[in-house]
Design a protein around this motif. Sequence first.
Motif, PDB file in Angstrom:
ATOM      1  N   GLY B  53       0.809  -1.215   0.000  1.00  0.00           N
ATOM      2  CA  GLY B  53       0.000   0.000   0.000  1.00  0.00           C
ATOM      3  C   GLY B  53       0.835   1.255   0.000  1.00  0.00           C
ATOM      4  O   GLY B  53       1.869   1.329  -0.677  1.00  0.00           O
ATOM      5  N   ALA B  54       0.407   2.237   0.735  1.00  0.00           N
ATOM      6  CA  ALA B  54       1.050   3.550   0.751  1.00  0.00           C
ATOM      7  C   ALA B  54       2.533   3.425   1.074  1.00  0.00           C
ATOM      8  O   ALA B  54       2.914   2.731   2.030  1.00  0.00           O
ATOM      9  CB  ALA B  54       0.372   4.450   1.776  1.00  0.00           C
ATOM     10  N   THR B  55       3.340   4.093   0.275  1.00  0.00           N
ATOM     11  CA  THR B  55       4.782   3.940   0.415  1.00  0.00           C
ATOM     12  C   THR B  55       5.374   4.822   1.505  1.00  0.00           C
ATOM     13  O   THR B  55       6.505   4.606   1.920  1.00  0.00           O
ATOM     14  CB  THR B  55       5.484   4.241  -0.912  1.00  0.00           C
ATOM     15  OG1 THR B  55       5.106   5.557  -1.340  1.00  0.00           O
ATOM     16  CG2 THR B  55       5.088   3.224  -1.977  1.00  0.00           C
ATOM     17  N   LEU B  56       4.619   5.836   1.941  1.00  0.00           N
ATOM     18  CA  LEU B  56       5.070   6.660   3.054  1.00  0.00           C
ATOM     19  C   LEU B  56       4.399   6.141   4.311  1.00  0.00           C
ATOM     20  O   LEU B  56       3.176   6.147   4.432  1.00  0.00           O
ATOM     21  CB  LEU B  56       4.709   8.128   2.822  1.00  0.00           C
ATOM     22  CG  LEU B  56       5.178   9.111   3.898  1.00  0.00           C
ATOM     23  CD1 LEU B  56       6.700   9.118   3.972  1.00  0.00           C
ATOM     24  CD2 LEU B  56       4.643  10.503   3.619  1.00  0.00           C
ATOM     25  N   VAL B  57       5.214   5.714   5.232  1.00  0.00           N
ATOM     26  CA  VAL B  57       4.706   5.070   6.438  1.00  0.00           C
ATOM     27  C   VAL B  57       5.031   5.932   7.644  1.00  0.00           C
ATOM     28  O   VAL B  57       6.170   6.377   7.813  1.00  0.00           O
ATOM     29  CB  VAL B  57       5.363   3.676   6.609  1.00  0.00           C
ATOM     30  CG1 VAL B  57       4.860   3.013   7.872  1.00  0.00           C
ATOM     31  CG2 VAL B  57       5.097   2.811   5.396  1.00  0.00           C
ATOM     32  N   LYS B  58       4.049   6.151   8.467  1.00  0.00           N
ATOM     33  CA  LYS B  58       4.258   6.927   9.681  1.00  0.00           C
ATOM     34  C   LYS B  58       4.348   6.001  10.882  1.00  0.00           C
ATOM     35  O   LYS B  58       3.617   5.006  10.981  1.00  0.00           O
ATOM     36  CB  LYS B  58       3.115   7.919   9.877  1.00  0.00           C
ATOM     37  CG  LYS B  58       3.065   8.980   8.792  1.00  0.00           C
ATOM     38  CD  LYS B  58       2.033  10.040   9.088  1.00  0.00           C
ATOM     39  CE  LYS B  58       1.922  11.033   7.931  1.00  0.00           C
ATOM     40  NZ  LYS B  58       3.191  11.740   7.698  1.00  0.00           N
ATOM     41  N   GLY B  59       5.273   6.324  11.781  1.00  0.00           N
ATOM     42  CA  GLY B  59       5.461   5.505  12.956  1.00  0.00           C
ATOM     43  C   GLY B  59       5.295   6.289  14.237  1.00  0.00           C
ATOM     44  O   GLY B  59       4.725   7.382  14.240  1.00  0.00           O
ATOM     45  N   ILE B  60       5.828   5.740  15.286  1.00  0.00           N
ATOM     46  CA  ILE B  60       5.703   6.405  16.583  1.00  0.00           C
ATOM     47  C   ILE B  60       6.745   7.500  16.722  1.00  0.00           C
ATOM     48  O   ILE B  60       7.741   7.541  15.982  1.00  0.00           O
ATOM     49  CB  ILE B  60       5.855   5.384  17.733  1.00  0.00           C
ATOM     50  CG1 ILE B  60       7.231   4.710  17.689  1.00  0.00           C
ATOM     51  CG2 ILE B  60       4.749   4.340  17.668  1.00  0.00           C
ATOM     52  CD1 ILE B  60       7.517   3.856  18.892  1.00  0.00           C
ATOM     53  N   ASN B  61       6.507   8.392  17.661  1.00  0.00           N
ATOM     54  CA  ASN B  61       7.450   9.459  18.010  1.00  0.00           C
ATOM     55  C   ASN B  61       7.781  10.397  16.846  1.00  0.00           C
ATOM     56  O   ASN B  61       8.866  10.993  16.822  1.00  0.00           O
ATOM     57  CB  ASN B  61       8.757   8.867  18.576  1.00  0.00           C
ATOM     58  CG  ASN B  61       8.511   8.035  19.809  1.00  0.00           C
ATOM     59  OD1 ASN B  61       7.522   8.233  20.527  1.00  0.00           O
ATOM     60  ND2 ASN B  61       9.379   7.074  20.056  1.00  0.00           N
ATOM     61  N   GLY B  62       6.889  10.534  15.889  1.00  0.00           N
ATOM     62  CA  GLY B  62       7.083  11.473  14.793  1.00  0.00           C
ATOM     63  C   GLY B  62       7.966  10.987  13.659  1.00  0.00           C
ATOM     64  O   GLY B  62       8.274  11.748  12.739  1.00  0.00           O
ATOM     65  N   PHE B  63       8.381   9.753  13.704  1.00  0.00           N
ATOM     66  CA  PHE B  63       9.202   9.203  12.628  1.00  0.00           C
ATOM     67  C   PHE B  63       8.344   8.741  11.460  1.00  0.00           C
ATOM     68  O   PHE B  63       7.202   8.339  11.630  1.00  0.00           O
ATOM     69  CB  PHE B  63      10.030   8.025  13.146  1.00  0.00           C
ATOM     70  CG  PHE B  63      11.218   8.439  13.959  1.00  0.00           C
ATOM     71  CD1 PHE B  63      11.119   8.523  15.345  1.00  0.00           C
ATOM     72  CD2 PHE B  63      12.427   8.724  13.348  1.00  0.00           C
ATOM     73  CE1 PHE B  63      12.214   8.905  16.104  1.00  0.00           C
ATOM     74  CE2 PHE B  63      13.527   9.107  14.102  1.00  0.00           C
ATOM     75  CZ  PHE B  63      13.426   9.197  15.486  1.00  0.00           C
ATOM     76  N   GLU B  64       8.929   8.797  10.279  1.00  0.00           N
ATOM     77  CA  GLU B  64       8.307   8.224   9.105  1.00  0.00           C
ATOM     78  C   GLU B  64       9.382   7.686   8.179  1.00  0.00           C
ATOM     79  O   GLU B  64      10.558   8.024   8.304  1.00  0.00           O
ATOM     80  CB  GLU B  64       7.413   9.237   8.390  1.00  0.00           C
ATOM     81  CG  GLU B  64       8.108  10.468   7.891  1.00  0.00           C
ATOM     82  CD  GLU B  64       7.119  11.449   7.266  1.00  0.00           C
ATOM     83  OE1 GLU B  64       5.973  11.566   7.747  1.00  0.00           O
ATOM     84  OE2 GLU B  64       7.515  12.119   6.289  1.00  0.00           O
ATOM     85  N   ALA B  65       8.960   6.835   7.264  1.00  0.00           N
ATOM     86  CA  ALA B  65       9.889   6.245   6.309  1.00  0.00           C
ATOM     87  C   ALA B  65       9.167   6.088   4.981  1.00  0.00           C
ATOM     88  O   ALA B  65       7.951   5.868   4.939  1.00  0.00           O
ATOM     89  CB  ALA B  65      10.404   4.896   6.800  1.00  0.00           C
TER      90      ALA B  65
END
Lengths: 111, 114
Positions: B53-65
């Motif tokens: 799915g979506a290639t931009l992934v959001k994680g915890i503590n404001g991080f994304e990849a």
Amino acid sequence: DADVTQTPRNRITKTGKRIMLECSQTKGHDRMYWYRQDPGLGLRLIYYSFDVKDINKGEISDGYSVSRQAQAKFSLSLESAIPNQTALYFCATSSGNYGYTFGSGTRLTVV
Amino acid sequence: AQSVTQLGSHVSVSEGALVLLRCNYSSSVPPYLFWYVQYPNQGLQLLLKYTTGATLVKGINGFEAEFKKSETSFHLTKPSAHMSDAAEYFCAVRGIYNFNKFYFGSGTKLNVKP
């Protein structure tokens, strides 16, 4: 209580001694793993198990053995510890595709 | 064989600056990708994951990849570093032939300067 519990947290042992590291989990996961962490090398897989009747060697199984006593328990043994087995050891569990849950680690020093 | 390469064993940024930790993977098909964080004297915690799915992934503590297939990359970013972000970060890939195995990079230690 932690989802994945490792005991002991720290251990110093002498060369040639047998030592067992224990791991228990409350996640209900089938898959359990033992990893070793060394500075600059990341994590390397020692053994993994998909259920109590299934044990598989990882990248660096020589000098180690494991026992899956129950779905929730997976122990790692060093039959005759040597200094280059000094490392941080992690147990992890997984339900499949979505990554691991790690324990807090056991810091083992072999002198 | 699958592998994960993390460029830079140590990264140092100032508080408030952009964090960029690099991860490249080798795989014949798009794998599942993960970032873990390890704080001192603790185990690894999952930051974020890419499956489909979506290639931009959001994680915890404001991080994304962002997963970039053309570049075989999965770099981790955070717009503004905080002192509490100081930790070691590991990129990992799920095995494509054995879904139950995961392969880790060698880790990047992030230092945040006041």
